[in-house]
Design a protein around this motif. Structure first.
Motif, PDB file in Angstrom:
ATOM      1  N   ALA A  36       0.829  -1.203   0.000  1.00  0.00           N
ATOM      2  CA  ALA A  36       0.000   0.000   0.000  1.00  0.00           C
ATOM      3  C   ALA A  36       0.865   1.256   0.000  1.00  0.00           C
ATOM      4  O   ALA A  36       1.935   1.291   0.621  1.00  0.00           O
ATOM      5  N   SER A  37       0.399   2.273  -0.713  1.00  0.00           N
ATOM      6  CA  SER A  37       1.069   3.565  -0.744  1.00  0.00           C
ATOM      7  C   SER A  37       0.026   4.648  -0.488  1.00  0.00           C
ATOM      8  O   SER A  37      -1.179   4.412  -0.542  1.00  0.00           O
ATOM      9  N   TYR A  38       0.497   5.843  -0.168  1.00  0.00           N
ATOM     10  CA  TYR A  38      -0.411   6.960   0.077  1.00  0.00           C
ATOM     11  C   TYR A  38      -1.061   7.365  -1.231  1.00  0.00           C
ATOM     12  O   TYR A  38      -0.435   7.341  -2.285  1.00  0.00           O
ATOM     13  N   ASP A  39      -2.329   7.759  -1.136  1.00  0.00           N
ATOM     14  CA  ASP A  39      -3.097   8.050  -2.338  1.00  0.00           C
ATOM     15  C   ASP A  39      -4.038   9.208  -2.040  1.00  0.00           C
ATOM     16  O   ASP A  39      -4.726   9.207  -1.018  1.00  0.00           O
ATOM     17  N   LEU A  40      -4.059  10.195  -2.919  1.00  0.00           N
ATOM     18  CA  LEU A  40      -4.934  11.350  -2.785  1.00  0.00           C
ATOM     19  C   LEU A  40      -5.789  11.446  -4.040  1.00  0.00           C
ATOM     20  O   LEU A  40      -5.264  11.629  -5.143  1.00  0.00           O
ATOM     21  N   TYR A  47     -17.170   3.804  -3.002  1.00  0.00           N
ATOM     22  CA  TYR A  47     -15.773   3.474  -3.336  1.00  0.00           C
ATOM     23  C   TYR A  47     -15.668   2.536  -4.530  1.00  0.00           C
ATOM     24  O   TYR A  47     -14.671   1.843  -4.703  1.00  0.00           O
ATOM     25  N   ASP A  48     -16.697   2.539  -5.366  1.00  0.00           N
ATOM     26  CA  ASP A  48     -16.699   1.716  -6.566  1.00  0.00           C
ATOM     27  C   ASP A  48     -16.054   2.445  -7.743  1.00  0.00           C
ATOM     28  O   ASP A  48     -15.520   1.813  -8.646  1.00  0.00           O
ATOM     29  N   LYS A  49     -16.108   3.769  -7.715  1.00  0.00           N
ATOM     30  CA  LYS A  49     -15.525   4.592  -8.783  1.00  0.00           C
ATOM     31  C   LYS A  49     -14.571   5.589  -8.168  1.00  0.00           C
ATOM     32  O   LYS A  49     -14.720   5.977  -7.007  1.00  0.00           O
ATOM     33  N   MET A  50     -13.598   6.008  -8.968  1.00  0.00           N
ATOM     34  CA  MET A  50     -12.594   6.946  -8.479  1.00  0.00           C
ATOM     35  C   MET A  50     -12.269   7.974  -9.546  1.00  0.00           C
ATOM     36  O   MET A  50     -12.424   7.718 -10.747  1.00  0.00           O
ATOM     37  N   GLY A  51     -11.807   9.123  -9.101  1.00  0.00           N
ATOM     38  CA  GLY A  51     -11.318  10.153 -10.007  1.00  0.00           C
ATOM     39  C   GLY A  51      -9.809  10.045 -10.149  1.00  0.00           C
ATOM     40  O   GLY A  51      -9.171   9.170  -9.542  1.00  0.00           O
ATOM     41  N   LYS A  52      -9.253  10.927 -10.952  1.00  0.00           N
ATOM     42  CA  LYS A  52      -7.794  10.953 -11.090  1.00  0.00           C
ATOM     43  C   LYS A  52      -7.179  11.374  -9.767  1.00  0.00           C
ATOM     44  O   LYS A  52      -7.756  12.157  -9.016  1.00  0.00           O
ATOM     45  N   GLY A  53      -6.009  10.854  -9.499  1.00  0.00           N
ATOM     46  CA  GLY A  53      -5.355  11.178  -8.246  1.00  0.00           C
ATOM     47  C   GLY A  53      -3.857  11.016  -8.350  1.00  0.00           C
ATOM     48  O   GLY A  53      -3.318  10.824  -9.447  1.00  0.00           O
ATOM     49  N   ILE A  54      -3.211  11.096  -7.214  1.00  0.00           N
ATOM     50  CA  ILE A  54      -1.766  10.900  -7.161  1.00  0.00           C
ATOM     51  C   ILE A  54      -1.448   9.869  -6.085  1.00  0.00           C
ATOM     52  O   ILE A  54      -2.139   9.758  -5.077  1.00  0.00           O
ATOM     53  N   THR A  55      -0.393   9.120  -6.324  1.00  0.00           N
ATOM     54  CA  THR A  55       0.106   8.126  -5.384  1.00  0.00           C
ATOM     55  C   THR A  55       1.477   8.586  -4.929  1.00  0.00           C
ATOM     56  O   THR A  55       2.293   9.022  -5.741  1.00  0.00           O
ATOM     57  N   LEU A  56       1.707   8.514  -3.623  1.00  0.00           N
ATOM     58  CA  LEU A  56       2.948   9.017  -3.043  1.00  0.00           C
ATOM     59  C   LEU A  56       3.640   7.951  -2.209  1.00  0.00           C
ATOM     60  O   LEU A  56       2.983   7.189  -1.493  1.00  0.00           O
ATOM     61  N   THR A  57       4.966   7.933  -2.275  1.00  0.00           N
ATOM     62  CA  THR A  57       5.760   7.055  -1.419  1.00  0.00           C
ATOM     63  C   THR A  57       5.859   7.669  -0.025  1.00  0.00           C
ATOM     64  O   THR A  57       5.507   8.834   0.191  1.00  0.00           O
ATOM     65  N   ASP A  58       6.387   6.920   0.921  1.00  0.00           N
ATOM     66  CA  ASP A  58       6.606   7.452   2.269  1.00  0.00           C
ATOM     67  C   ASP A  58       7.494   8.687   2.226  1.00  0.00           C
ATOM     68  O   ASP A  58       7.218   9.689   2.897  1.00  0.00           O
TER      69      ASP A  58
END
Length: 73
Positions: A36-40, A47-58
């Motif tokens: 798992a990684s951080y996600d915004l 929680y079935d659909k999602m928009g564009k986002g970013i994933t971040l490392t620690d």
């Protein structure tokens, strides 16, 4: 579009909610069985659909935290 799997492993913060019920959240997400990684991003109510986002490392989250702490708000 290729199929992918995701699992929200931790809900950290809900930042906002729009009129249609979608929420902008900071979560930890496992994508395709990876660690798992951080996600915004925005999520539908179920929680079935999602928009564009970013994933971040620690490390990226630490740098972002430090940058936000330095803001004069």
């Amino acid at each position: 579009m290729a199929d992918f799997k995701f699992e929200i492993t931790e809900h950290i913060a809900q930042l906002s909610e729009n009129k249609s019920g979608w929420t902008k959240e900071l979560t930890k997400v496992s994508w395709n069985d990876r660690p798992a990684s951080y996600d915004l991003r925005t999520w539908s109510e179920d929680y079935d659909k999602m928009g564009k986002g970013i994933t971040l490392t620690d490390d990226e989250v630490r740098q972002l935290r430090d940058a936000l702490n330095n803001l004069d708000l």
